[in-house]
Design an enzyme around this catalytic site. Structure first.
Site, short mmCIF file in Angstrom:
data_model
loop_
_atom_site.label_atom_id
_atom_site.label_comp_id
_atom_site.label_asym_id
_atom_site.label_seq_id
_atom_site.Cartn_x
_atom_site.Cartn_y
_atom_site.Cartn_z
N HIS A 49 -42.62 -12.39 -30.20
CA HIS A 49 -42.50 -13.47 -29.21
C HIS A 49 -41.36 -13.22 -28.23
O HIS A 49 -41.46 -13.53 -27.05
CB HIS A 49 -42.29 -14.79 -29.94
CG HIS A 49 -42.39 -16.00 -29.07
ND1 HIS A 49 -43.61 -16.50 -28.66
CD2 HIS A 49 -41.44 -16.81 -28.53
CE1 HIS A 49 -43.40 -17.57 -27.90
NE2 HIS A 49 -42.10 -17.77 -27.80
N LYS A 91 -44.15 -20.45 -13.84
CA LYS A 91 -44.39 -19.64 -15.02
C LYS A 91 -45.38 -20.36 -15.93
O LYS A 91 -45.50 -21.58 -15.89
CB LYS A 91 -43.09 -19.37 -15.79
CG LYS A 91 -43.23 -18.37 -16.94
CD LYS A 91 -41.94 -18.20 -17.70
CE LYS A 91 -42.08 -17.17 -18.81
NZ LYS A 91 -40.84 -17.07 -19.62
N GLU A 93 -46.59 -20.37 -20.19
CA GLU A 93 -46.15 -19.94 -21.51
C GLU A 93 -46.97 -20.65 -22.58
O GLU A 93 -47.49 -21.74 -22.36
CB GLU A 93 -44.66 -20.24 -21.70
CG GLU A 93 -44.02 -19.47 -22.83
CD GLU A 93 -42.50 -19.44 -22.70
OE1 GLU A 93 -41.89 -20.49 -22.97
OE2 GLU A 93 -41.94 -18.39 -22.32
N HIS A 95 -47.72 -22.29 -26.48
CA HIS A 95 -47.17 -22.96 -27.66
C HIS A 95 -48.31 -23.16 -28.64
O HIS A 95 -48.63 -24.27 -29.05
CB HIS A 95 -46.50 -24.29 -27.28
CG HIS A 95 -45.18 -24.47 -27.94
ND1 HIS A 95 -44.76 -25.64 -28.50
CD2 HIS A 95 -44.17 -23.59 -28.16
CE1 HIS A 95 -43.56 -25.50 -29.02
NE2 HIS A 95 -43.18 -24.26 -28.83
N ASP A 268 -32.15 -21.39 -20.48
CA ASP A 268 -32.54 -22.48 -21.38
C ASP A 268 -32.62 -21.95 -22.80
O ASP A 268 -32.81 -20.76 -23.04
CB ASP A 268 -33.87 -23.09 -20.93
CG ASP A 268 -35.06 -22.41 -21.54
OD1 ASP A 268 -35.71 -23.02 -22.40
OD2 ASP A 268 -35.34 -21.26 -21.16
N GLY A 530 -44.70 -14.40 -16.81
CA GLY A 530 -45.77 -14.48 -17.80
C GLY A 530 -45.26 -14.54 -19.21
O GLY A 530 -44.06 -14.66 -19.47
#
EC number: 6.3.5.3
Length: 736
Positions: A49, A91, A93, A95, A268, A530
């Site tokens: 990841h 972006k 992403e 989850h 972040d 990405g």
């Protein structure tokens, strides 16, 4: 006195997702056995990841540069220039794993994480999109997962105050044990005020910002780098818990300190939390980092160094601060009711040193943790070529009108209104085109510009032919942006695949990336950001390869745009592009004929570019009154969507004698658009298209209250709307 750390054993190493050769690499690197905290840090930074160790070698071939690209991959988000000192930051992403285990919280924190990626760069978020993939509707968990994920996406975005303006929702049995939740965020910033993650300067204070640290999300990044099994439900405690109201405060505080010129670097705390953010800031700046965990604000007692370094508690940031701005920055964060704590300093040592309770818990080389993680060139084999399905060999099981009604009520082609009506898609007052069209359009404040936004991929194409599927995903994003009048500028990708240790899965990734790369080059759409999500498998069963493509385009004048709705009666309906009746991998072949097989339609990128330029020109010239791209379901499904949206019917010519009727209406040939024009403009438009070599056929005329094909039964537009709108709400109510 802190509890003794566990002994490092082969079982402990394996539970951290590290292979024996990777652990040996750690021993060689540091010359000793790691501490428990160090093992956790390596596990977090070297997992799939965070390190992209299986995909990085192939990602290097993607096109990432263009004159309008201000920041490509490698930062929190990509940045493109749209003129007038305005930049778009965006972006996408995933989850995925957390959303399967705990759908509401998994989805909320997916949205929260991608929003932080955008505002960390100095941008104010203006829109969110998503791509959701669920299992077969008949699977006992699917309804629960849909309900939780949709509520989570809406709950976070609505509370934070950003509109969710578009996306995709699909169903397939291959997602039964591993759903996909891909979130995309888009923001606006000043081109000359973009904030990056690379630290600079020695002895600069490192400041912890935002919410307190707890034990939620422990090992989340490692979980996202492993297959699921039957015990995955037990991983519920590893799912983070989001607070959109705290994130809203964090946004405002961050933008305020940025405006006050307090920030050297900012990152972040997402995957791997404090570990990843601190390591990335130091490694990118070629500096060391010393952290004192005694200064970290916590909301649980007795937290260990290991727990604090790997916690993925949400709504947190790490910042390298200009020393002279410390008091001013602290006052801003206190005003917003957020924690502000100096937890360390930059050093010249290029070491990552972590202290807790007066003891050194980790002392590691920072570059090897970040930039120099393991890199694999895994074995890969190409997917076998599937035969072309010839239309004349496919029997039509029912008349064309009945097939249309059936298709409009299938899980993939039905209206997703039930989903997007749970999202606030107009908050902020800048949404010009809502969900349900080809692309969303969001106004850029203080001017005539608009942004066209879309998310696209066709996983069944990628499974059948990864190369063509990769091309098609980019081409469809290009068509969707074009269909509303936007000029495609750049994309973000979210590459969702199974276990990369299986050569056939790695072959899917390599093939899709080749297709994506070629399409991006041909269509002038570089990739600026990405995410890669691998190990999307449960008990050895992988998902369909799903490389989601998020596209961003620009409208110089948002008043020169188009929608898919028929606008008036008596307008000519034009089909742009060639129709051969390609049935392989079509929704019609699968859901009407019961055959999920064949090669997918090929994508001619030169035609895509040529057709897109012509359609965009028609929109800007005002000759196109309605535009819709053709994709899933083919020509007749697209016509039905235009009729339903405009509440106007159409009279359609019979297919050419040289074609097979059901293939003409439901084939999924690429590079096509439907355009309506006024009768007064028809001859001029046809002449123009002929002169530039773009195939165009008039196939009918708008008007009436039915969709009527010459020689077939007419269908009332109300009946089409009922078929289209009712499947999903009925399903969620348990009626089907």
């Amino acid at each position: 006195m802190s509890a003794p750390e566990p002994k490092i054993t082969p079982e402990l190493i394996a539970s951290h997702g590290l292979k024996p050769d990777e652990y040996q690499r750690i021993l060689d690197l540091i010359g000793r056995e790691p501490t428990f905290t160090e093992l956790g840090i390596f596990s977090a930074m070297w997992n799939e990841h965070c390190s992209y160790k299986s995909s990085r070698i192939h990602l290097k071939g993607l096109p990432t540069k263009a004159p309008w690209v201000l920041q490509g991959p490698g930062e929190n988000a990509g940045v493109i220039d749209i003129g007038d000192n305005q930049a778009v930051v965006f972006k996408m992403e995933s989850h995925n794993h957390p959303s399967y285990i705990e759908p509401y919280q998994g989805a909320t924190t997916g949205v929260g994480g991608i929003l932080r990626d955008v505002f960390t760069m100095g941008a104010r978020p203006i829109a969110c999109l998503n791509a959701l993939s669920f299992g077969d509707p008949s699977h006992p968990k699917t309804r629960h997962l849909v309900s939780g994920v949709v509520a989570g996406v809406g709950g976070y975005g609505n509370s934070f105050g950003v509109p969710t303006v578009g996306g995709q929702t699909r169903f397939h049995t291959r997602y039964d044990g591993n759903i996909l939740v891909n979130a995309m965020a888009v923001g606006l910033a000043d081109s000359d005020k973009i904030f990056l993650a690379a630290a600079s300067g020695v002895g600069m204070p490192i400041v912890y910002l935002g919410s307190k640290t707890g034990r939620d999300g422990m090992g989340g990044a490692t979980m996202a780098s492993a297959e699921f099994d039957e015990g995955s439900e037990e991983k519920r405690p590893t799912v983070q818990v989001g607070d959109p109201f705290a994130e809203k405060l964090l946004l405002e505080a961050c933008l305020e300190i940025m405006a006050k010129d307090c920030v050297i670097a900012i990152q972040d705390m997402g995957a791997a939390g404090l570990t990843c953010s601190a390591v990335e800031m130091g490694a990118k700046g070629d500096l060391g980092v010393d952290l004192d965990l005694d200064a970290v604000p916590t909301r649980e007692t007795g937290m260990t160094a290991y727990e604090m370094m790997l916690s993925e508690s949400q709504e947190r940031m790490l910042m390298v601060l200009k020393p002279e701005k410390e008091k001013e920055a602290e006052e801003i964060f206190r005003k917003w009711g957020l924690d502000f704590a100096i937890v360390g300093y930059t050093t010249p040592t290029k070491r990552f040193v972590v202290k807790h309770g007066g003891a050194v818990k980790a002392d590691l080389p920072i570059k090897e943790l970040g930039d120099e993680a393991p890199l694999y060139d895994r074995p890969h084999v190409p997917s076998p070529k599937l035969p072309v399905i010839h239309a004349r060999e496919v029997n039509a099981p029912m008349p064309v009108p009945e097939a249309l009604e059936k298709l409009l009520a299938t899980p993939d082609l039905c209206s997703k209104r039930w989903v997007w009506e749970q999202y606030d898609h107009v908050i902020g007052g800048n949404t010009l085109q809502r969900p349900g069209g080809d692309a969303a359009v969001v106004r850029v404040e203080d001017g005539p510009k608009g942004l066209a936004l879309t998310v696209d991929v066709t996983p069944r194409y990628c499974e059948a032919d990864p190369y063509e599927g990769g091309k098609q995903a980019v081409a469809e994003a290009y068509r969707n942006i074009t269909a509303v009048g936007g000029k495609p500028l750049a994309i973000t990708d979210n590459l969702n695949f199974g276990n990369p240790e299986r050569p056939e899965i790695m072959g899917q990734l390599v093939g899709c990336l080749k297709g994506i790369s070629e399409a991006c080059i041909a269509l002038d759409s570089p990739i600026v950001s990405g995410n890669v999500s691998l190990y999307n498998e449960t008990s050895g069963r992988g998902i369909l390869p799903t490389p989601s493509i998020g596209g961003v385009g620009l409208l110089d004048d948002f008043t020169k745009s188009a929608t898919l709705a028929f606008k008036a009666e008596g307008e000519a309906i034009l089909l742009i592009g060639e129709t051969h009746g390609w049935l392989g991998q079509s929704v019609y072949l699968r859901d009407v004929c019961g055959r999920e097989e064949g090669a997918p339609p090929p994508v001619d990128l030169a035609c895509e570019k040529r057709h897109g330029d012509v359609v965009r020109g028609m929109i800007h010239a005002g000759t196109a009154t309605a535009v819709h791209d053709l994709s899933d379901g083919g020509l007749l499904v697209a016509l039905a969507e235009m009729a339903i949206s405009g509440n106007i019917g159409a009279s359609l010519d019979a297919p050419p004698d040289s074609t097979v009727a059901h293939a003409w209406w439901f084939g999924e040939d690429q590079g096509r658009y439907l355009v309506t024009v006024k009768e007064d403009d028809l001859l001029t438009v046809l002449s123009k298209l002929k002169s530039v070599g773009v195939p165009c056929t008039q196939i009918g005329t708008t008007g009436g209250h039915t969709l009527k094909i010459d020689g077939e039964r007419a269908i009332d537009v109300k009946a089409l709307r009922h078929a289209h709108e009712h499947w999903l709400p009925d399903y969620m109510a348990g009626k089907n």
